[in-house]
Scaffold this active site. Sequence first.
Site, PDB file in Angstrom:
ATOM      1  CG  HIS A   7      -0.335   0.051   2.536  1.00 28.31           C
ATOM      2  ND1 HIS A   7      -0.060  -1.096   3.241  1.00 28.31           N
ATOM      3  CD2 HIS A   7       0.084   1.072   3.340  1.00 28.31           C
ATOM      4  CE1 HIS A   7       0.490  -0.789   4.404  1.00 28.31           C
ATOM      5  NE2 HIS A   7       0.598   0.526   4.491  1.00 28.31           N
ATOM      6  CG  HIS A  79       3.844   4.522   5.482  1.00 24.53           C
ATOM      7  ND1 HIS A  79       2.963   5.110   6.361  1.00 24.53           N
ATOM      8  CD2 HIS A  79       3.352   3.282   5.254  1.00 24.53           C
ATOM      9  CE1 HIS A  79       2.002   4.246   6.657  1.00 24.53           C
ATOM     10  NE2 HIS A  79       2.204   3.128   5.996  1.00 24.53           N
ATOM     11  CD  GLU A 130       3.390  -0.496   7.216  1.00 22.27           C
ATOM     12  OE1 GLU A 130       2.811   0.285   6.425  1.00 22.27           O
ATOM     13  OE2 GLU A 130       2.815  -1.059   8.156  1.00 22.27           O
TER      14      GLU A 130
HETATM   15 CO    CO Z   1       1.142   1.322   6.313  1.00 26.44          CO
END
Ligand code: CO
Length: 134
Positions: A7, A79, A130
Amino acid sequence: MIGRLNHVAIAVRSLEAGVRTYRDTLGAKVSAPLPQPEHGVTVVFVELPNTKIELLEPLGEGSPIAKFLERNADGGIHHVCYEVDDIIAARDRLKAEGARVLGDGEPRIGAHGKPVLFLHPKDFFGTLVELEQA
Ligand code: CO
């Protein structure tokens, strides 16, 4: 080592406005809001055919995205999340390469119920990264 883009997370001041824009203007499928007090955010997931967009709104005192929104008044990309097969092996490799893992370096359970880690943006061209175990 890294796999799919899981994502892209976008910080927003108002989740309601974010949902309206993604659902009504862009015509995407958007989930119900999910409060995550342990991460200091409320999240909605925007489902795209090949990945997800997460809209993050600050939740509670000391939310990690509150400072980001002070610097980015209109919101912004917060992020990106890449999948890895083995998060511990990935962490150990990154540390050996000199990359900084945020926090105590131990994976935490993220928004999808899977272990995640965050990597220092200064080591990745100004982008908070991440990693999520696939
Ligand atoms: Co995230």
